[in-house]
Scaffold this active site. Structure first.
Site, mmCIF file in Angstrom:
data_model
loop_
_atom_site.group_PDB
_atom_site.id
_atom_site.type_symbol
_atom_site.label_atom_id
_atom_site.label_comp_id
_atom_site.label_asym_id
_atom_site.label_seq_id
_atom_site.Cartn_x
_atom_site.Cartn_y
_atom_site.Cartn_z
ATOM 1 N N LYS A 56 5.397 -14.480 2.171
ATOM 2 C CA LYS A 56 5.345 -15.330 0.971
ATOM 3 C C LYS A 56 6.781 -15.431 0.477
ATOM 4 C CE LYS A 56 3.425 -17.707 -2.298
ATOM 5 N NZ LYS A 56 2.923 -19.074 -2.068
ATOM 6 N N ASP A 82 -10.180 -10.289 6.463
ATOM 7 C CA ASP A 82 -11.542 -10.558 5.979
ATOM 8 C C ASP A 82 -11.901 -12.023 6.200
ATOM 9 O OD1 ASP A 82 -12.019 -7.956 5.103
ATOM 10 O OD2 ASP A 82 -12.911 -8.624 3.209
ATOM 11 N N ASP A 130 -0.487 -18.440 1.741
ATOM 12 C CA ASP A 130 -1.480 -19.346 1.143
ATOM 13 C C ASP A 130 -1.797 -20.497 2.111
ATOM 14 O OD1 ASP A 130 1.152 -20.187 0.781
ATOM 15 O OD2 ASP A 130 0.835 -21.020 -1.229
ATOM 16 N N ASP A 137 -4.624 -7.657 5.161
ATOM 17 C CA ASP A 137 -5.936 -7.178 4.707
ATOM 18 C C ASP A 137 -6.797 -8.377 4.312
ATOM 19 O OD1 ASP A 137 -8.005 -5.521 3.675
ATOM 20 O OD2 ASP A 137 -7.190 -5.827 1.658
ATOM 21 N N TYR A 191 0.820 -1.217 0.000
ATOM 22 C CA TYR A 191 0.000 0.000 0.000
ATOM 23 C C TYR A 191 0.852 1.263 0.000
ATOM 24 C CZ TYR A 191 -4.410 -2.429 1.191
ATOM 25 O OH TYR A 191 -5.529 -3.214 1.199
#
Ligand code: IPM
Ligand code: MG
Length: 360
Positions: free
Chosen positions: A192, A253, A225, A249, A141
């Site tokens: 990752k 969720d 993942d 982020d 971001y």
């Protein structure tokens, strides 16, 4: 004579259901101060947001951050409207505040509340009790990048993720502190780093360095993942989680959905060094589809208020509010998004009633 602790709160309800849930949150804060006469909130409301943008061509005045600086905390509703591009509303207000005030730690506690059912088979309150710590100042971001050859077949766009040693170290250290403050003292660092071999490997290296400062915290690493699978299949194996801006982020969720609803998920944008006011908001966003219907779930805002109270040093009031919310949810007084039939007003009144009657 009782000494009154006064907290200066800037309320920015902004768009969609933001004003409905912030009104509910402010009522609950007033009920807490009526219950404990040594706490007072001086609230100043700011009408910034998309309507303000339509009148003034900007989401907040140029000196907006200067106006907010003297406050102890910012209580924020939601930004975003169907008829204005998201990058204008978001970068013009919420991200402008987060970045301008270097609120680099975004803290997202997630729990299954009593009375709310998780889509996970057989999960009960207590089985899922996480705090996601999201890096909130850089990463994906950062706003770095650009576009050239616009509209041409050879058009290119870059969206550069920025990872700095300072940025990574401070968020990982903050996450270790959160983990250390919780009973299980357990931290999972998410990256990752198998595929992204620069910034993400730096995260792994810094996590190992910072871990030395916290010998009593157990920590492990997960690839993002695989983390989605672990959150779904072994939720009880997790406690505190730290991840980059974008990864967290997405994971937050998923966490909110696993806990039953985005309508109950709070967040805090914290400046841990307290140079600036921190900002507290529900995660759910402006939800224009239900705006004005009186059915927005105020629980996320109440839990956000708990985080704000904790940050302001009002741990007792935070605990009292949390207990009131739990009682009301357990009694089935809930809005439709979590399977109930109550309105925002009814849930708010029930929580205020529980605060008045609380013996905490
Ligand atoms: C959140 C939201 C925002 C984010 C959106 C509205 C840009 O999804 O708070 O999680 O990604 O930061
Ligand atoms: Mg999000």
């Amino acid at each position: 004579m009782t000494l009154i602790r006064r907290h200066k709160i800037a309320a920015i309800p902004a768009d969609g259901i933001g004003p409905e849930v912030i009104d509910a949150g402010l009522e609950v804060l007033q009920a807490l101060s009526a219950r404990a006469s040594d706490i007072a909130f001086d609230v100043t409301a700011f009408d910034w947001g998309t309507d303000y943008y339509k009148r003034h061509g900007e989401m907040m005045p140029k000196d907006g951050l200067h106006q907010l600086k003297p406050f102890d905390a910012i209580f924020f509703g939601a930004v975003g409207a169907p008829d204005v591009p998201d990058q204008i509303t978001l970068w013009g207000l919420r991200l402008a505040i987060c970045q301008g005030f270097d609120q680099y730690a975004n803290v997202r506690p997630t729990r299954i509340l009593p009375g709310i059912s998780s889509p996970l088979r057989g999960q009960e309150p207590g089985d899922l009790d996480w705090v996601i710590v999201r890096e909130n100042s850089e990463g994906e971001y950062a706003g770095q990048g650009g576009r050239t050859h616009r509209g041409m077949p050879e058009e290119v766009a870059t969206e550069v993720a920025i990872f700095t040693r300072v940025g990574i170290t401070r968020i990982i250290r903050y996450a270790f502190r959160v983990a250390q403050s919780r009973p299980r003292k357990l931290l999972t660092v998410v990256t990752k780093s198998n595929a992204q071999k620069h910034g993400m490997v730096l995260w792994d290296e810094i996590a190992a360095e910072v871990a030395q400062e916290f010998p009593n915290v157990t920590w492990d690493k997960m690839l993002v993942d695989a983390m989605t699978a672990r959150m779904t299949l072994q939720p009880e194996s997790l406690d505190t989680i730290v991840a980059t801006n974008l990864h967290a982020d997405i994971l937050s969720d998923l966490a909110a959905a696993l806990a039953g609803s985005l309508g109950v998920a709070p967040t805090a944008n914290i400046d841990p060094e307290r140079r600036f006011p921190s900002m507290f908001e529900p995660i759910h966003g402006s939800a224009f589809d239900i705006a004005g219907k009186g059915i927005a779930n105020p629980v996320a805002t109440f839990l956000t208020a708990c985080q704000m109270l904790d940050h302001l040093g009002e741990g007792d009031a935070a605990a009292r509010l949390m207990k009131a919310v739990e009682e009301v949810c357990a009694a089935g007084v809930m809005t439709p998004d979590v399977g109930g039939t109550a309105t925002t007003r009814e849930v708010t009144d029930a929580v205020i009633g529980a605060i008045r009657g609380s013996n905490l």
